[in-house]
Design an enzyme around this catalytic site. Structure first.
Site, mmCIF file in Angstrom:
data_model
loop_
_atom_site.group_PDB
_atom_site.id
_atom_site.type_symbol
_atom_site.label_atom_id
_atom_site.label_comp_id
_atom_site.label_asym_id
_atom_site.label_seq_id
_atom_site.Cartn_x
_atom_site.Cartn_y
_atom_site.Cartn_z
ATOM 1 N N ARG A 88 0.821 -1.201 0.000
ATOM 2 C CA ARG A 88 0.000 0.000 0.000
ATOM 3 C C ARG A 88 0.861 1.260 0.000
ATOM 4 N NH1 ARG A 88 -4.831 -2.426 2.553
ATOM 5 N NH2 ARG A 88 -6.582 -1.006 2.508
ATOM 6 N N ARG A 171 -9.803 7.288 4.357
ATOM 7 C CA ARG A 171 -9.101 6.180 3.687
ATOM 8 C C ARG A 171 -8.865 6.494 2.214
ATOM 9 N NH1 ARG A 171 -12.305 0.876 4.904
ATOM 10 N NH2 ARG A 171 -10.497 -0.149 4.020
HETATM 11 P P1 AMP Z 1 -8.408 -3.540 4.061
HETATM 12 O O1 AMP Z 1 -9.267 -4.608 4.642
HETATM 13 O O2 AMP Z 1 -7.399 -4.067 3.076
HETATM 14 O O3 AMP Z 1 -9.197 -2.401 3.465
HETATM 15 O O4 AMP Z 1 -7.546 -2.938 5.271
HETATM 16 C C1 AMP Z 1 -8.162 -2.345 6.395
HETATM 17 C C2 AMP Z 1 -7.160 -1.463 7.127
HETATM 18 O O5 AMP Z 1 -6.041 -2.259 7.551
HETATM 19 C C3 AMP Z 1 -6.553 -0.332 6.297
HETATM 20 O O6 AMP Z 1 -7.374 0.813 6.243
HETATM 21 C C4 AMP Z 1 -5.251 -0.092 7.057
HETATM 22 O O7 AMP Z 1 -5.480 0.635 8.259
HETATM 23 C C5 AMP Z 1 -4.834 -1.499 7.455
HETATM 24 N N1 AMP Z 1 -3.974 -2.118 6.419
HETATM 25 C C6 AMP Z 1 -4.265 -3.194 5.628
HETATM 26 N N2 AMP Z 1 -3.248 -3.475 4.807
HETATM 27 C C7 AMP Z 1 -2.273 -2.574 5.058
HETATM 28 C C8 AMP Z 1 -0.982 -2.323 4.523
HETATM 29 N N3 AMP Z 1 -0.466 -3.058 3.520
HETATM 30 N N4 AMP Z 1 -0.259 -1.297 5.045
HETATM 31 C C9 AMP Z 1 -0.749 -0.546 6.061
HETATM 32 N N5 AMP Z 1 -1.962 -0.699 6.591
HETATM 33 C C10 AMP Z 1 -2.734 -1.702 6.108
#
Ligand code: AMP
Length: 214
Positions: A88, A171
Site C-alpha cells: 500500500r 481512507r
Molecule cells: P483492508 O481490509 O485491506 O481495506 O484494510 C483495512 C485497514 O487495515 C486499512 O485501512 C489499514 O489501516 C490497514 N492495512 C491493511 N493493509 C495494510 C498495509 N499493507 N499497510 C498498512 N496498513 C494496512
C-alpha cells in the site's frame, strides 16, 4: 502466479482476490484480514494496528512488511499467491521486490481494479462484515441469505468501524496520497493491468481471467 490487487478501498479487490485464489488454487493473502484476526485475538500486533485502522490510517510499514514476508515464505505460497491490500506504499512495494529478488523471483501481475471515488462512499456504506469469520457482504450487491446474519457462521453482521462514511473519506485521501503512486511503480515494471471495477462483479472477474489466462 504471483498477483497484486490494487485499487481504492471499496473497489472490490478483496472479492476478486478471493475468486482468483479459488480458480488458480493459490493462497489469498489479505493484510486487512490478518490485522482483523489479530484484533479479534487481542494480540499485541492487533492492539497496535487497531489504533491506526479505526482512524482510516495505514498501519506503519515496519508492522506490516515482516508479517507479509513471513507469510509468502510459507510452503503453500510456492506456486504463487494473490496479495490483497499489500503493498500500500512505495516502501512496502520495494520491500516485497527485495524479498522476492533474494529467491530469484518477482511479481507477475499488478491488477488495478479501477473505481472512481464517487462510487466508493456509496458502496462502502452498504458493506457488512462478519467479525467472527471474516466473511463480507453488501446489502444490495452480495446480500446474506438472512438480513444481518452471516451465511457461513450464523453470527451478526456489522458495518466495520473503518467502513463508516467519515472514515471512508479519510481512507480515500490516504489511498490517493500513499497507494496510488504504486500504479506508476508497476507500470514502469511493465506488469500493471487495469480492469473497470464499476462493471458487475462477474464481468470484472471475467476481465481478470482474460488478463491472467484461463
Ligand atoms: P483492508 O481490509 O485491506 O481495506 O484494510 C483495512 C485497514 O487495515 C486499512 O485501512 C489499514 O489501516 C490497514 N492495512 C491493511 N493493509 C495494510 C498495509 N499493507 N499497510 C498498512 N496498513 C494496512
Amino acid at each position: 502466479m504471483k498477483i497484486i490487487m490494487l485499487g481504492a478501498p471499496g473497489a472490490g479487490k478483496g472479492t476478486q482476490a478471493k475468486q482468483i485464489a479459488t480458480k488458480y488454487e493459490i493462497p489469498h493473502i489479505s493484510t486487512g484480514d490478518i490485522f482483523r484476526a489479530n484484533i479479534k485475538n487481542g494480540t499485541e500486533l492487533g492492539k497496535k494496528a487497531k489504533e491506526y485502522m479505526d482512524q482510516g490510517l495505514l498501519v506503519p510499514d515496519e508492522l506490516t512488511c515482516d508479517l507479509v514476508m513471513d507469510r509468502i515464505s510459507q510452503d503453500d505460497c510456492a506456486n504463487g499467491f494473490v496479495l490483497d491490500g499489500f503493498p500500500r506504499t512505495i516502501p512496502q512495494a520495494e520491500a516485497l521486490d527485495a524479498a522476492l529478488a533474494k529467491i530469484d523471483a518477482k511479481m507477475d501481475f499488478a491488477i488495478d481494479v479501477d473505481v472512481p471515488d464517487s462510487h466508493i462512499v456509496n458502496r462502502m456504506s452498504g458493506r457488512r462484515a462478519c467479525l467472527n469469520c471474516g466473511a463480507t457482504y453488501h446489502i444490495t450487491a452480495i446480500p446474506p441469505k438472512t438480513e444481518g446474519i452471516c451465511d457461513i457462521c450464523g453470527k451478526e453482521l456489522v458495518l466495520r468501524d473503518d467502513d463508516k462514511p467519515e472514515t471512508v473519506q479519510k481512507r480515500l485521501d490516504v489511498y490517493h496520497d500513499q497507494t496510488q503512486p504504486l500504479i506508476d511503480y508497476y507500470q514502469k515494471q511493465g506488469i500493471l493491468k487495469s480492469v473497470d471495477g464499476t462493471m458487475p462483479m462477474e464481468d470484472v472477474f471475467a476481465g481478470i481471467v482474460e488478463i491472467l489466462g484461463a
